[in-house]
Write a protein that holds these residues in place. Structure first.
Motif, PDB file in Angstrom:
ATOM      1  N   ASP A  18       0.836  -1.206   0.000  1.00  0.00           N
ATOM      2  CA  ASP A  18       0.000   0.000   0.000  1.00  0.00           C
ATOM      3  C   ASP A  18       0.870   1.255   0.000  1.00  0.00           C
ATOM      4  O   ASP A  18       1.830   1.346   0.768  1.00  0.00           O
ATOM      5  CB  ASP A  18      -0.905   0.027   1.239  1.00  0.00           C
ATOM      6  N   ARG A 131     -11.486   6.965   2.494  1.00  0.00           N
ATOM      7  CA  ARG A 131     -10.270   6.490   1.845  1.00  0.00           C
ATOM      8  C   ARG A 131     -10.648   5.803   0.531  1.00  0.00           C
ATOM      9  O   ARG A 131     -11.610   5.073   0.431  1.00  0.00           O
ATOM     10  CB  ARG A 131      -9.442   5.604   2.768  1.00  0.00           C
ATOM     11  N   THR A 262     -20.549  -6.847   8.033  1.00  0.00           N
ATOM     12  CA  THR A 262     -20.237  -5.743   8.941  1.00  0.00           C
ATOM     13  C   THR A 262     -20.823  -4.456   8.355  1.00  0.00           C
ATOM     14  O   THR A 262     -21.050  -4.355   7.149  1.00  0.00           O
ATOM     15  CB  THR A 262     -18.717  -5.566   9.124  1.00  0.00           C
ATOM     16  N   ASP A 297     -10.728  -5.961   6.915  1.00  0.00           N
ATOM     17  CA  ASP A 297      -9.747  -7.061   6.848  1.00  0.00           C
ATOM     18  C   ASP A 297      -9.379  -7.531   8.251  1.00  0.00           C
ATOM     19  O   ASP A 297      -9.237  -8.729   8.505  1.00  0.00           O
ATOM     20  CB  ASP A 297      -8.460  -6.606   6.142  1.00  0.00           C
TER      21      ASP A 297
END
Ligand code: AP5
Ligand code: NA
Length: 342
Positions: A18, A131, A262, A297
Motif C-alpha cells: 500500500d 479512503r 459488517t 480485513d
C-alpha cells in the motif's frame, strides 16, 4: 515437510504494497476516483502513481486484503505458521518487503514469484475520514493455478482445514479458487470468501456465482452486500434480508452457510442457516479513530483466529470487532506490538 499446526488456515489473494497518503478531493477528481471506493487502476492511473511518489509524502505499508487478515489472525493467535498465504509477487524490493513483514507477523508466505513483472501496489488515498483504494495488481495478476499443483503446496492444502479467499482474487485466477473450494467441500473442510468490493458483484458476477455454492462462510460490508443483492436482482438494501437470502442460495455441501456482514459502527449481522443475529459494536470515540483503512480485513482476521479454533460465532465476532478497533486506532492495517486479547 513437517506437519502443519492443527486447523491451519490458508489464505489466497493479491499481495500488494500500500502506498498511503493524504490527498485533497481535487486530486481524487483529477484521477476519476470516488471518496470511498476500491477499484482496479487502468493505464490512465500510471501517471497518478508517479505523481504520488514524486510530489507527496507517502507511507509504504504491507497490504493486500487477505494478507492483512492473516497478519492480524497471527497477531492474535501468537504462534507462528498457523496461516499460509498464496499469491504472486515480483522479484524486487517491494516483494521482499512484503515477505519480510508477513514472516515477521508469523504468516507462512508461499509466493509465486514472477521474474519479469513488478510487485503490485495499492494507492490508499485518505481524504478526511474517507479512503479511496486504487490497486495496480501487476505481478499479483499473473498468479497461475499450477502454483497450487506444486508438491509442497499440495501437501499444505491437504493438511489445511480452513481456506480464506477474497473476492478480489476472482479478477485474477478463478480456477485456483475453484480448486481450493472444491477440495474443501470434498473433504468436509471450511471454505470462506469475502465479497471484497462492490465492483466484484457488478462486473464479475458470473464467476462469483460459480464459487458461491462452495462457500461455507461469506463475509462482506453493507455496500458489498447491496451490490451483491443488486446483481441478483433482489429488490432490497436491508442488510439482514440480503444476508438471509445469501445464506439460502444453493450450496454443494449440507453444512449451513454462515453469512457475516459488517456495517462500520452499526451491528454485525450474522445469519446461520435461517437464523439472524445482530452483534452490537462498541463505538470508538472520534478522537481515537486514526483511519478505518483495513478495518474490514482486521475484522475477518480476528473472526477467523477464533473460528478456526472452534470457538463459536459470538466469540469470533467479538474478536473480529476487537481486532478492527485496534487497527482503526493505527495507520493502515497495522497492529500494536503486543496483543492483549484473551
Ligand atoms: P480497505 O477496503 O480499506 O479495508 P477494509 O478492511 O475492507 O476496510 P473498510 O474501511 O472498507 O472496512 P469495511 O467497510 O470492510 O468494514 P467496516 O467498516 O464494516 O482495504 C484495505 C486493503 O485492501 C489494502 O491494504 C489494500 O491493499 C487492499 N486491496 C485493495 N484492492 C485490492 C485488490 N484488488 N486485491 C487485493 N487487495 C486489495 O468495519 C468492520 C468492523 O470494524 C466493524 O464490524 C466494527 O467491528 C469495526 N468498526 C468499524 N468502524 C468502527 C467505529 N467507528 N467504531 C468501532 N468499531 C468500528
Ligand atoms: Na487503520
Amino acid at each position: 515437510m513437517s506437519p502443519l499446526p492443527e486447523n491451519t488456515l490458508i489464505g489466497m489473494c493479491n499481495p500488494l504494497l500500500d502506498i498511503q497518503t493524504t490527498v485533497e478531493k481535487s486530486f481524487l477528481d483529477k484521477w476519476g476516483l470516488k471518496e470511498n471506493d476500491a477499484i482496479l487502476c487502468d493505464d490512465k492511473h500510471n501517471d497518478m502513481f508517479t505523481e504520488l511518489t514524486k510530489d507527496f509524502t507517502v507511507e509504504y505499508i504491507p497490504g493486500g486484503a487477505a494478507q492483512n487478515s492473516l497478519r492480524v489472525a497471527q497477531w492474535i493467535l501468537n504462534s507462528p505458521n498457523r496461516t499460509v498465504f498464496f499469491g504472486a509477487v515480483g522479484k524486487d524490493q517491494y516483494g521482499e518487503l512484503l515477505a519480510t513483514k508477513a514472516k515477521e507477523a508469523g504468516v507462512n508466505v508461499q509466493y509465486q514469484i514472477n521474474e519479469t513483472v513488478k510487485t503490485g501496489t495499492c494507492a490508499a488515498l485518505i481524504n478526511g475520514t474517507h479512503r479511496s483504494l486504487c490497486a495496480h495488481l501487476a505481478a499479483a495478476n499473473t498468479f497461475t493455478q499450477d502454483h497450487l499443483q506444486k508438491e509442497e503446496n499440495q501437501k499444505i492444502i491437504e493438511q489445511a482445514k480452513y481456506f480464506y479467499v477474497t473476492g478480489f482474487f476472482i479478477t485474477v485466477c478463478p480456477p485456483a479458487i475453484i480448486q481450493l473450494a472444491t477440495h474443501s467441500a470434498e473433504f468436509n473442510k471450511t471454505f470462506t470468501l469475502n465479497l471484497s468490493a462492490p465492483f466484484i458483484s457488478q462486473f464479475f458476477f458470473d464467476k462469483l456465482s460459480e464459487i458461491i455454492p462452495l462457500v461455507d462462510v461469506l463475509f462482506g460490508n453493507e455496500d458489498e452486500a447491496a451490490a451483491f443483492a443488486n446483481a441478483h436482482g433482489w429488490e432490497t438494501t436491508c442488510v439482514k434480508e440480503i444476508a438471509l437470502k445469501a445464506a439460502a442460495l444453493p450450496k454443494k455441501s449440507t453444512k449451513p452457510r454462515l453469512v457475516v456482514f459488517t456495517q462500520g459502527p452499526e451491528p454485525v449481522v450474522v445469519v446461520e442457516g435461517d437464523k439472524v443475529t445482530e452483534y452490537p459494536v462498541t463505538r470508538l470515540p472520534k478522537e481515537e479513530i486514526v483511519d478505518t483503512n483495513g478495518a474490514g480485513d482486521a475484522f475477518v482476521g480476528g473472526f477467523l483466529s477464533q473460528f478456526i479454533q472452534g470457538k463459536g460465532i459470538e466469540a469470533s465476532v467479538a474478536c473480529g470487532s476487537y481486532a478492527a478497533q485496534e487497527i482503526i486506532k493505527k495507520h493502515g492495517c497495522t497492529v500494536p506490538s503486543v496483543c492483549k486479547y484473551h
